[in-house]
Design an enzyme around this catalytic site. Structure first.
Site, mmCIF file in Angstrom:
data_model
loop_
_atom_site.group_PDB
_atom_site.id
_atom_site.type_symbol
_atom_site.label_atom_id
_atom_site.label_comp_id
_atom_site.label_asym_id
_atom_site.label_seq_id
_atom_site.Cartn_x
_atom_site.Cartn_y
_atom_site.Cartn_z
ATOM 1 N N THR A 247 38.879 10.778 28.816
ATOM 2 C CA THR A 247 39.712 10.534 29.991
ATOM 3 C C THR A 247 40.848 11.545 30.084
ATOM 4 O OG1 THR A 247 41.311 8.947 30.945
ATOM 5 C CG2 THR A 247 40.975 8.859 28.586
ATOM 6 N N TYR B 208 45.681 2.406 25.511
ATOM 7 C CA TYR B 208 44.433 2.970 26.051
ATOM 8 C C TYR B 208 44.367 4.472 25.795
ATOM 9 C CZ TYR B 208 41.033 4.708 29.436
ATOM 10 O OH TYR B 208 39.978 5.361 30.030
#
Length: 359
Positions: free
Chosen positions: A134, A177
């Protein structure tokens, strides 16, 4: 839901998280080219059974399915070890969830990725592992100065303005995250260095398209469209000037397949994957486009920006283009309209609560 591998001599390409949005589109692409596919998934995300049903209806018994959680190393080991290649897409994907449940986020994203890598390493075969990372590994990018122009944040640095954020950008994990995905990202790269395992990392920007479940915390393009098509208000965190380069899932699938096809050249490398400067839009720009698609104004609410939200992220795609021979083919306006048509046919139904979204 579990089916045995019918032909052990014909190695499958394993897609961990294969019933999800990108995984199901990737599976469809491979199966359409007669590549045997094994989907490994715990089916915990609401709605993904619909994606699996679609794949089974279209491809029948050419697809194998195993209901396994990525945290179950023992169950994962023989499935990965008998595969020709592994696309690892399973993840806890929401920043907000990671802040509330950091332990679970850690177990799924980091421990789960470690389990996949170990299964590939312990097979004593050079099994390619291609990992979905990501852009959040770069943190909130607080040092990138921006100014407001035409309802969007624009970088003051002309090089970033022209090309986006490159892979030479230093990592700066933010939120659980970001930490779990970022640490997993580094493990994947290190297994190429330490063990010679052919691995590739794709640091994705915002992917959108058919078979996406747009929710409050993940899949914001689909979420905006679903909300607008249903006549529900959309909550924007911040002022809506945040910029992302959105990429249609068909282009993302092409990038994943290119990474496998050119695994020798790509192994041990991380690539930023997004729509690039040509597909960079602000939230406000998307809302204006959606108003044109629906023929009515979109109801918007504004709230305080959220932790770790980047004011600007556009992927510099020159490295992936040069190394993999890949290029985004679908323009953002074309892709958004295509998704709107698909959602009208497949997902449009009333929702009980107002919609919220984080880019």
């Amino acid at each position: 839901m579990t089916s045995d591998l019918r032909n052990p001599r014909e190695a499958h390409v394993a897609i961990v998280g294969g019933s999800g949005f990108i995984g199901s589109n990737l599976a469809d692409s491979l199966l359409s080219d007669a590549t045997p596919v094994l989907i490994i998934d715990n089916f915990s995300r609401p709605g993904v059974e619909q994606n699996l049903a679609w794949l089974k209806q279209k491809h029948g018994n050419r697809i194998a399915v195993e209901t396994v959680d990525v945290r179950d190393a023992d169950a994962l080991l023989p499935l990965v070890a008998n595969s020709a290649a592994v696309f690892h897409l399973a993840a806890q994907t929401a920043v907000t969830t990671s802040l509330v449940q950091p332990s679970e986020d850690f177990d799924i994203n980091l421990r789960g990725t470690f389990n996949v890598l170990e299964a590939a390493r312990r097979s004593d075969r050079c099994i390619p592992v291609i990992f979905a990372s990501t852009n959040k590994v770069y943190g909130g990018l607080p040092d990138i100065a921006v100014f407001e122009q035409d309802n969007r944040w624009v970088p003051s640095d002309p090089a970033i303005r022209a090309n986006g954020i490159g892979e030479n950008r230093g990592l700066d994990f933010c939120t659980p995250y970001g930490c779990s995905k970022g640490a997993a990202d580094q493990y994947v790269l290190d297994y190429a260095k330490s063990y010679g395992l052919p691995t590739v990392v794709l640091r994705m920007s915002c992917i959108y398209g058919p078979h996406q479940f747009g929710t409050e915390d993940q899949g914001w393009v689909a979420h905006f469209l679903l909300s607008a098509l249903s006549g529900r208000p959309i909550t924007i965190y911040g002022n809506g000037n945040q910029v992302r380069d959105i990429l249609h899932v068909s282009d993302a699938v092409a990038a994943y397949r290119a990474a496998l096809a050119r695994i020798e050249e790509a192994s041990g490398q991380a690539f930023n994957l997004g729509g690039g400067p040509k597909n960079a839009i602000s939230l406000r720009m998307l809302l204006e486009e959606i108003s044109g698609i629906t023929g009515r104004d979109v109801s918007i609410r504004y709230e305080r920006e959220r932790t770790g939200d980047q004011p600007f992220f556009v992927a510099d795609t020159r490295r992936i283009e040069m190394t993999l021979g890949w290029k985004a083919a679908v323009s953002w306006r074309e892709g958004v309209r295509h998704l709107a048509d698909w959602l009208r046919r497949n997902r449009l139904e009333p929702q009980p609560e107002p919609a919220r979204c984080v880019a």
